[in-house]
Design an enzyme around this catalytic site. Structure first.
Site, PDB file in Angstrom:
ATOM      1  N   SER A   1     -84.065  23.694   5.343  1.00  0.00           N
ATOM      2  CA  SER A   1     -83.195  23.205   4.282  1.00  0.00           C
ATOM      3  C   SER A   1     -83.673  21.932   3.612  1.00  0.00           C
ATOM      4  O   SER A   1     -83.320  21.673   2.460  1.00  0.00           O
ATOM      5  CB  SER A   1     -81.781  22.974   4.825  1.00  0.00           C
TER       6      SER A   1
ATOM      7  N   HIS B   1     -80.639  29.699   3.636  1.00  0.00           N
ATOM      8  CA  HIS B   1     -81.276  29.428   2.348  1.00  0.00           C
ATOM      9  C   HIS B   1     -82.217  30.542   1.894  1.00  0.00           C
ATOM     10  O   HIS B   1     -82.897  30.397   0.878  1.00  0.00           O
ATOM     11  CB  HIS B   1     -82.025  28.097   2.415  1.00  0.00           C
TER      12      HIS B   1
ATOM     13  N   LYS C   1     -74.205  29.769  -0.338  1.00  0.00           N
ATOM     14  CA  LYS C   1     -75.404  29.293  -1.045  1.00  0.00           C
ATOM     15  C   LYS C   1     -75.835  30.349  -2.064  1.00  0.00           C
ATOM     16  O   LYS C   1     -75.309  30.387  -3.163  1.00  0.00           O
ATOM     17  CB  LYS C   1     -76.483  28.928  -0.030  1.00  0.00           C
TER      18      LYS C   1
END
Length: 385
Positions: free
Chosen positions: A177, A205, A236
């Site tokens: 991240s 992610h 996300k």
């Protein structure tokens, strides 16, 4: 002796590490409104631009009208509603797994999985740059806790070979991240399989972003069938909220029976689950979002390198600019803010000492002109210094 909280806070201020939330006066998106001013937003994890997508919002609104705004209980009491079940089935299909299980947050998913799978007499092995939730889960599990050098499958193999633990679990981020690089899953799986260990990937992610259909790092690297435990977050790339774990029938049943952060938590609102089903379908089908994102990443990396900024080895939407000292990272962040650009300075303990950085994140909601404006501001800031 008591708690001297003021001294701890003063020390954090003195080291340029004091944090505070910015109050956003608008929805998540390309533009952030803070204190009456609009900023181009380059620090959101809304990678595909789905957080305020009209179809996703409409699905949320319609489901809220039908199911209300709260589930009322944990999944195992009476909080598991039809939209939750439908989303779990869609996530399992999307990730090529037998089943999936919803959690309220990614933090809770990692805590729930690791503490359900290993404990005293077992061992947990983690990359040194893992997300805090993975590290905390490993420490709380009671298993012997080991960390290996970042993305070093050889170092992991050595640690696994020396372990006599009953069960061995390895946990890594799929996309890290703060650096934006990917874990090398094939060699990590080789090391795990040779030592009768399981690999767990936190793909917070990567989901939605990597692979032609947004199925994440395991598909992008061609190892999905070998990976026992897959965790993804919904807040996300998919633009909503919550998380899930996907795997075999036995894995999911084990989590239902033994994962405390699943058993003892109120289920997410059904409206969130319904909206996520729509965003998941859009993420898979609307390939233009990933195409635009890839083009913006290339444009930013080329321009920033030409300006002489120190970038990291990332081909994902996370594009850190390494600065070094905490005060310098804050100063660069403020310089960009003066020009209407929101980019957060990331400092220790989130990153290692001496590695403060600006964490630029790109989104399919951005335009080429937005990236050019960011590069212009970076050039001005560099000339000023």
């Amino acid at each position: 002796m008591g708690f001297d909280l003021r001294a701890r806070l003063d020390e954090r201020r003195a080291r340029h590490r004091y944090r505070h939330p910015r109050v956003q006066d608008g929805p998540c998106g390309r533009v952030a409104r803070v204190d009456g001013r609009d900023y181009l937003n380059f620090c959101s994890n809304d990678y595909l631009g789905l957080a305020a997508d009209a179809e996703v919002v409409a699905a949320f609104r319609a489901a809220a009208d039908q199911w209300g705004v709260g589930s009322g209980a944990s999944h195992l009491v009476c909080g598991h509603q039809r939209p939750h079940q439908d989303l779990e089935e869609a996530l399992a299909a999307h990730t090529g797994r037998s089943r999936a299980l919803l959690f309220s947050t990614g933090y809770m998913a990692n805590l729930g999985v690791i503490t359900a799978l290993v404990g005293r007499g077992d061992a947990i092995f983690e990359d040194r740059l893992n997300h805090a939730s993975l590290l905390d889960a490993g420490l709380l599990s009671g298993a012997r806790f080991r960390r290996f050098a970042h993305n070093d499958a050889g170092a992991l193999a050595g640690q696994l070979a020396r372990s006599d633990a009953g069960r061995k679990l390895v946990a890594v981020d799929g996309v890290f991240s703060m650096d934006g690089d990917q874990a090398p899953l094939a060699p990590l799986l080789d090391a795990c399989e040779a030592a009768d260990a399981w690999l767990m990937v936190d793909d917070a992610h990567g989901l939605g972003v990597l692979d032609g259909q947004g199925r994440g790092t395991a598909f992008a690297q061609g190892v999905n069938e070998r990976l026992p435990v897959y965790m993804g977050t919904l807040g996300k790339g998919l633009g909503t909220s919550g998380a899930f774990v996907a795997g075999s029938e036995e894995l999911i049943e084990t989590l239902i029976q033994f994962s405390r952060s699943y058993i003892y938590t109120t289920a997410m609102p059904a409206a969130v689950a319904a909206a996520t089903r729509v965003s998941l379908a859009k993420a898979a089908a609307e390939t233009w979002r990933r195409d635009r994102l890839a083009a913006l990443i290339r444009r930013f990396r080329h321009g920033a390198a030409e300006l002489g900024y120190a970038l990291m080895a990332s081909d994902t939407p996370i594009q850190p600019i390494r600065v070094g000292e905490d005060a310098d990272a804050l100063a660069l962040s403020r310089a960009l803010a003066e020009r209407g650009l929101l980019v957060t300075a990331i400092r220790p303990p989130t990153v290692p000492e001496g590695q403060a950085r600006l964490r630029v994140t790109l989104s399919a909601a951005h335009e080429e002109g937005d990236v050019d404006r960011l590069l212009d501001a970076l050039e001005t800031a560099k000339c000023r210094n």
